[in-house]
Design an enzyme around this catalytic site. Structure first.
Site, PDB file in Angstrom:
ATOM      1  N   HIS A  11       0.810   7.209 -23.121  1.00 51.23           N
ATOM      2  CA  HIS A  11       0.326   6.625 -21.868  1.00 51.23           C
ATOM      3  C   HIS A  11      -1.188   6.560 -21.779  1.00 51.23           C
ATOM      4  CE1 HIS A  11      -0.137  10.856 -20.514  1.00 51.23           C
ATOM      5  NE2 HIS A  11      -1.004  10.357 -19.672  1.00 51.23           N
ATOM      6  N   ASN A  39      -6.492  11.823   3.941  1.00 52.28           N
ATOM      7  CA  ASN A  39      -6.059  13.170   4.303  1.00 52.28           C
ATOM      8  C   ASN A  39      -4.934  13.581   3.353  1.00 52.28           C
ATOM      9  OD1 ASN A  39      -5.587  15.593   5.523  1.00 52.28           O
ATOM     10  ND2 ASN A  39      -4.875  14.743   7.474  1.00 52.28           N
ATOM     11  N   ARG A  84       2.246   4.399  -6.759  1.00 49.53           N
ATOM     12  CA  ARG A  84       3.066   4.937  -5.655  1.00 49.53           C
ATOM     13  C   ARG A  84       4.549   4.927  -6.020  1.00 49.53           C
ATOM     14  NH1 ARG A  84       0.034   4.922  -0.731  1.00 49.53           N
ATOM     15  NH2 ARG A  84      -1.753   3.502  -0.754  1.00 49.53           N
ATOM     16  N   ARG A 112      27.288  13.714  -9.531  1.00 50.53           N
ATOM     17  CA  ARG A 112      27.002  15.021 -10.141  1.00 50.53           C
ATOM     18  C   ARG A 112      27.975  15.379 -11.271  1.00 50.53           C
ATOM     19  NH1 ARG A 112      21.873  17.151  -9.180  1.00 50.53           N
ATOM     20  NH2 ARG A 112      21.852  19.344  -9.763  1.00 50.53           N
TER      21      ARG A 112
END
Length: 499
Positions: A153, A38, A64, A368
């Site tokens: 790649h 799904n 993943r 940051r």
């Protein structure tokens, strides 16, 4: 051998029935032929058994841990989707496109067979197996760490496919689907194009099936299902906006004979649809992939990797020896050990002095305290990229002559290049169109003059060093350098840095 309606082999009562049953259980996920995923973009996706065999391997599962958009999540927090779901999506779209071409109501329902479809779906599934951590950023890192190396790649994708099949003993499953060595060559060609040593000729399929090479990685027009999936997936994460409709593109696609080859063609009234696709690509690059803050953080990540390259002990070869990060792509056993967070956190939580500089940059990102853009020069239709290295040398020499607080290591250049996808070439010109009489043609330059390709290059001057006093000094130095270097051309000059 008996087969079902899709051509998938089924077991018989032959003396070797038990052997075949074992292979079929492996290939079809122990009898679950109708496995579904799904997906958040395409809904329920049916996974053929042979594709599931590839998915359920450590090498594919590694995807993943490879973010699709690299460091873009620092600007777009939802942009954390991975190469895994993108690859499954490309597999699905490849099958959807083939189904439309083979539909009984189409003009050529026998244009290809079920095994051809599986090959194209497998190519879509495996086309990104060779990506390194943070996707395309890894290619930039390798090119800087090894300037004489031409790694990309796609080469690692076909190398990883071989490694995956061998390590997981999948060839018996491929054979159960009647796959041969030629079919494996075909899958690799669908990903890579003509393979090295082939003299630029496709070997896997003949000219009557040339259109299959235009589905996953279209080397002619660059319009393919890979692009369609990442448009939809990336846009969902960044919410930049799309206008292209891939379903309409599929409905309006035809097969035509051109120079002895069967090619994909699009109904000639759909030229505007192609325009929309490349406009979407331009928008995604301008406001997403090459957002100014993303470019700064990309530079910081590359600096982290360059600093850690030969110092971090994270991946090993079969003999247990540590391998530099930039050399991991030489060996798929080594390369398959690398993922985003594993690499990043290994460096972040290290305690050795050798990785201190890399850790400091990571800390700056976390707090940051990013690199600053202290100048830029850009122009539509320019060719800054052709003299990029010359500009970097020029800036370094200028800083040495200035003899101030800043050294050449404190300032670096980054290129933001926005095109329609084919540089100065008009992308619509590469698309084959067909009229209502079945006659194929490309649009002439007379028609295309109103559909101009987008090409804009911006050279960003980036300050690595922290401190307001260094920023002010850099702004003044860079302003002088920009005016000296580009005074004869109509370039925009800026010294502000906005996030």
């Amino acid at each position: 051998m008996k087969r079902d309606k899709d051509g998938v082999p089924v077991s018989t009562e032959s003396p070797r029935a038990k052997d075949w049953q074992r292979l079929l259980q492996m290939s079809d996920g122990y009898g679950d032929k109708n496995m579904f995923i799904n997906d958040g973009i395409h809904g329920h996706i049916k996974i053929p058994g042979i594709c599931r065999a590839v998915i359920d391997t450590p090498q594919f599962d590694r995807l993943r841990g490879i973010k699709q958009l690299g460091t873009a999540f620092y600007v777009y927090p939802s942009a954390k989707h991975t190469r895994w779901e993108h690859s499954v999506g490309v597999m699905h779209l490849a099958g959807e496109f083939i189904d439309a071409l083979r539909h009984p109501d189409s003009l050529r329902p026998n244009c290809c067979d079920y095994k051809d479809k599986l090959c194209v779906m497998l190519a879509g599934l495996c086309h990104d197996l060779g990506h390194g951590p943070y996707s395309h950023l890894w290619e930039h890192f390798v090119s800087e760490a090894r300037p004489d190396n031409t790694w990309h790649h796609e080469q690692s994708s076909i190398d990883m496919l071989d490694f995956l099949i061998q390590e997981n003993n999948l060839w018996p499953i491929f054979m159960a689907y009647d796959f041969t060595d030629l079919d494996l060559i075909f899958i690799k060609e669908l990903i890579y194009g003509p393979l090295p040593g082939s003299d630029g000729v496709f070997k896997g399929r003949g000219p009557e099936k040339h259109f299959l090479y235009e589905i996953v990685a279209n080397k002619i027009s660059s319009i393919d299902v890979d692009k369609w999936d990442y448009f939809l997936r990336d846009n969902k994460a960044m919410n930049i906006g799309l206008t292209f409709d891939y379903k309409r593109f599929i409905c309006m696609s035809r097969l035509v004979e051109v120079d002895g080859k069967t090619r994909l063609a699009l109904a000639d009234k759909e030229a505007r649809s192609v325009e929309k696709l490349f406009e979407d690509r331009t928008r995604l690059h301008e406001h997403g992939y090459q957002h100014r803050v993303v470019k700064k953080i990309d530079r910081m990540y590359i600096d982290i990797l360059l600093s850690a390259d030969k110092r971090v002990e994270i991946c090993v070869d079969r003999e247990g020896k540590f391998v530099p990060l930039s050399e991991a792509c030489n060996d798929m056993f080594v390369f398959s050990q690398l993922t985003d967070e594993f690499l990043f956190n290994t460096i972040r939580h290290s305690r050795t002095n050798a990785l201190k500089a890399a850790r400091q940059i990571i800390h700056r990102i976390s707090t940051r305290k990013l690199y600053k853009v202290v100048g830029l020069v850009g122009r539509s239709g320019s060719h800054i990229s052709q003299k990029f290295n010359e500009h970097q040398v020029s800036l370094n020499e200028f800083l040495l002559r200035a003899n101030g607080s800043l050294s050449p290591e404190d300032l670096t250049l980054s290129l933001k290049r926005i095109t329609s996808g084919l540089g100065r070439q008009n992308p619509v010109e590469k698309v084959l169109f067909v009229n209502s009489k079945g006659q194929s043609r490309n649009y002439s330059s007379k028609y295309l003059k109103e559909i101009m390709p987008v090409e804009k290059e911006t050279l960003l001057v980036i300050l690595r060093r922290e401190g307001e006093e260094y920023r002010k000094e850099a702004v003044e130095l860079v302003r002088t350098w920009l005016r000296q270097s580009f005074e004869e051309e109509d370039y925009e000059i800026s010294s502000s840095d906005r996030e």
